[in-house]
Design an enzyme around this catalytic site. Structure first.
Site, PDB file in Angstrom:
ATOM      1  CE1 TYR A 125      -3.925   2.110   1.038  1.00  0.00           C
ATOM      2  CE2 TYR A 125      -2.643   2.824   2.928  1.00  0.00           C
ATOM      3  CZ  TYR A 125      -3.760   2.940   2.123  1.00  0.00           C
ATOM      4  OH  TYR A 125      -4.714   3.888   2.418  1.00  0.00           O
ATOM      5  N   PRO A 130       7.909  11.219   1.523  1.00  0.00           N
ATOM      6  CG  PRO A 130      10.011  11.211   0.486  1.00  0.00           C
ATOM      7  CD  PRO A 130       8.573  10.864   0.249  1.00  0.00           C
ATOM      8  CB  SER A 134       0.466  13.001   9.996  1.00  0.00           C
ATOM      9  OG  SER A 134       1.268  12.244  10.869  1.00  0.00           O
ATOM     10  NE  ARG A 247      -6.580   5.595  11.516  1.00  0.00           N
ATOM     11  CZ  ARG A 247      -6.813   6.863  11.214  1.00  0.00           C
ATOM     12  NH1 ARG A 247      -7.935   7.437  11.573  1.00  0.00           N
ATOM     13  NH2 ARG A 247      -5.911   7.566  10.557  1.00  0.00           N
ATOM     14  CD  GLN A 283      -0.814  -5.606  48.173  1.00  0.00           C
ATOM     15  OE1 GLN A 283      -0.290  -4.574  48.602  1.00  0.00           O
ATOM     16  NE2 GLN A 283      -1.989  -6.030  48.575  1.00  0.00           N
ATOM     17  N   GLY A 345      13.154  -7.900  35.101  1.00  0.00           N
ATOM     18  CA  GLY A 345      14.405  -7.364  35.644  1.00  0.00           C
ATOM     19  C   GLY A 345      15.481  -7.344  34.563  1.00  0.00           C
ATOM     20  CD  GLU A 369      -3.892   2.206   8.363  1.00  0.00           C
ATOM     21  OE1 GLU A 369      -3.265   2.756   7.425  1.00  0.00           O
ATOM     22  OE2 GLU A 369      -5.121   2.169   8.434  1.00  0.00           O
ATOM     23  CB  THR A 371       0.927   9.389  14.851  1.00  0.00           C
ATOM     24  OG1 THR A 371       0.221  10.633  14.744  1.00  0.00           O
ATOM     25  CG2 THR A 371       1.927   9.270  13.716  1.00  0.00           C
TER      26      THR A 371
END
Ligand SMILES: Cc1cc2nc3c(=O)[nH]c(=O)nc-3n(C[C@H](O)[C@H](O)[C@H](O)COP(=O)(O)OP(=O)(O)OC[C@H]3O[C@@H](n4cnc5c(N)ncnc54)[C@H](O)[C@@H]3O)c2cc1C
Length: 536
Positions: A125, A130, A134, A247, A283, A345, A369, A371
């Protein structure tokens, strides 16, 4: 209603499970990630006759499986849990096919959808450029008409540069957005057409094994019959039309990747002994690193399920719901994966434990798809319009429905948050605060959390207890999330009402609608209940 036969869905899920075991064990995944090699054989196998996974995107009349949105959400979650790079390749196949599905002429559909189904084509797609990320509207790729001697359009000559194209170097078929004299339009281009030149494979932060490259279009000659829909200027409309659907698919990726990290963290915490007890018996470990994420991910699931059901019942214009689902689920997945590393950890920081790969992989879901910030724009702008159109009733009606649910789901707290939201929207308009994008983003978060919390409350109210979670678990999770929603509404509404210039004169009255102290009663019990089932 479009829906797969449930047995067929189970079969596909089972096939994916076997495929992961046989062809994508952990060593292979880590190796593909390390070398950034696209697993061509695996993807070809997956679109081949034995698996035919691409068929879920193709309607039955063209030889596909005719999956509905709910089926695709379930399969997307499973794919993302397996490997986000592989899942992304399939997302691109789906995206690439979408302009044809929604906008092509019957003849184009017959020709290309059948071909994709039968030949197991990999699709790309090509929209981003560049200078046009968006903001797709600023695209520079031009499609120039080529006329015959009678002035009829026979072909288009396309020139431009596409950026970050998934499957860019490996696709058999490309859908390319280019600007025609009448506006942006999609074209169907077969691989190998002179002038379509894939560039270098991008070296990425995550989903390293997915194929991403620029694609140069240099005097690319495309016959007029390959203009999708046969009419110029329909491209942006076609791209927007599928956002509710695509989406939602990326939302399910966020959910799947987040769950993959969380499940690994839970398993690790059950094994690992420190200070004489298991990590999951502490906990500070469970209530900080695990519980907030299972609650958010189950909230995301409730919302995704609801939107998918609405799409499957042919409801249209669910672009905002798609945005809410993607924004919430991908941020939740990203946060869960981040704490997944912490839960392991030092081992979490090592490649061989996979959680650091999941964290790198899931990040893309908050970028492609749309931001997260673009989605916040979409959510706040369109919900604001809807609130105006309904004279403020949009969120008040949602609150009224919640008020009818049992209070042990926390629905009354969410209802109060939505009432505050409705008032905050009204004040923001009156005081002209909507010009501030920051105010709009603060609103978008209350809208998102409020809508997702509403979905979780409704699900919890009807949940009888299932294979995975008991009815008590769902209600406790809904209450925990409802409390978080109240806090978010209080914080964001306070910033809008008290923190802007001018200060809202009725700020105190509006905020006083929120529950104050009593909504925290029982919080610890709920966190313990969620923990008990999560680590049992
Ligand atoms: C791995 C990968 C695969 C991809 N696959 C494809 C593909 O197959 N096909 C395709 O066409 N594209 C693809 N993309 C492109 C992707 O959709 C774009 O990267 C994305 O839309 C963002 O565009 P941009 O990168 O130009 O960022 P920009 O648009 O330049 O955004 C940069 C930052 O500014 C923010 N921003 C932008 N506008 C606003 C605004 N109005 N208000 C507030 N903040 C704003 C953004 O949220 C972001 O944080 C892919 C990208 C990647 C990284």
């Amino acid at each position: 209603m479009q829906k797969m036969d449930p047995e067929m869905l189970l079969m596909v899920l089972d096939t994916l499970g076997k495929l992961e075991k046989d062809k994508l064990p952990l060593d292979t995944k880590l190796d593909l990630d390390h070398t950034a090699n696209f697993p061509m054989d695996l993807i070809r196998f997956m679109v081949g006759p034995e698996v035919g996974l691409h068929l879920i995107f193709v309607p039955e009349e063209y030889g596909g499986m005719g999956a509905g949105a709910e089926d695709i959400a379930i399969l997307s979650e499973k794919m993302a849990k397996m490997d986000m790079a592989v899942a992304t390749s399939f997302l691109a196949i789906c995206l690439g096919m979408d302009p044809i599905l929604v906008g092509a002429t019957p003849a184009q559909k017959q020709k290309y959808l059948t071909k994709i189904a039968e030949e197991g084509m990999i699709v790309a797609y090509c929209v981003t450029e560049p200078e046009a990320g968006s903001n797709v509207q600023s695209l520079k790729t031009k499609a120039e008409r080529i006329l015959d001697s009678e002035g009829q359009i026979v072909a288009y000559k396309i020139n431009g540069e596409k950026q970050f194209i998934t499957n860019g170097r490996v696709a058999d078929l490309y859908t390319v957005l280019a600007d025609t004299p009448e506006g942006p339009s999609f074209f169907i281009v077969e691989a190998g057409t002179p002038g379509l030149i894939p560039g270098k494979h991008e070296d990425k932060h995550g989903i390293r094994a997915s194929d991403t490259s620029p694609v140069t279009l240099q005097d690319l000659c495309v016959p007029a019959e390959n203009l999708v829909g046969g009419v110029e200027g329909q491209g942006l409309k076609q791209a927007n039309q599928v956002f509710g659907y695509t989406r939602l698919m990326v939302a399910a990726f966020g959910l799947g990747a987040g769950m993959a990290a969380l499940e690994r963290a839970v398993a690790y915490g059950k094994d690992r002994i420190q200070f004489g007890t298991r990590l999951v018996d502490k906990q500070g470990y469970t209530h900080k690193l695990l519980v907030p994420h299972i609650v958010e991910l189950e909230a995301a699931r409730a919302y995704i399920e609801k939107v998918a059901q609405r799409l499957d019942s042919n409801e249209e214009d669910l672009q905002v719901e798609g945005a809410v689902a993607k924004y919430f689920a991908t941020e939740a997945g990203d946060a869960a994966a981040n704490d997944g590393i912490q839960a392991f950890g030092g081992y979490g920081y090592m490649r061989e434990y996979e959680v650091e790969k999941i964290k790198r992989d899931v990040k893309i879901t908050t970028i492609y798809e749309g931001t997260s910030e673009i989605l916040q724009n979409v959510i706040s702008m369109f919900r604001m319009r809807e609130s105006v159109r309904t004279k403020g009733r949009y969120y008040l009606d949602m609150a009224d429905k919640l008020a009818g649910l049992p209070t042990d789901t926390g629905a009354h707290w969410v209802a109060a948050s939505l009432r505050v939201l409705a008032d905050a929207i009204q004040v923001a308009r009156e005081l002209k605060l909507t010009k501030s994008q920051h105010v709009m983003f603060l609103l978008s978060d209350i809208m998102t959390w409020g809508e997702v919390a509403a979905a979780l409350c409704h699900k919890a109210a009807g949940h009888q207890g299932g294979k995975k979670w008991s009815a008590e678990f769902m209600k406790a999770a809904a209450r925990v999330f409802a409390r978080d929603t109240v806090e978010l509404a209080a914080r964001n509404a306070s910033k809008i009402l008290r923190g802007c210039d001018p200060v809202a004169p009725n700020a105190e009255r509006i905020l006083a609608q929120l529950p104050t102290a009593e909504y925290q009663t029982g919080l610890m019990k709920d966190l313990d209940l969620v923990t008990a089932e999560l680590v049992r």
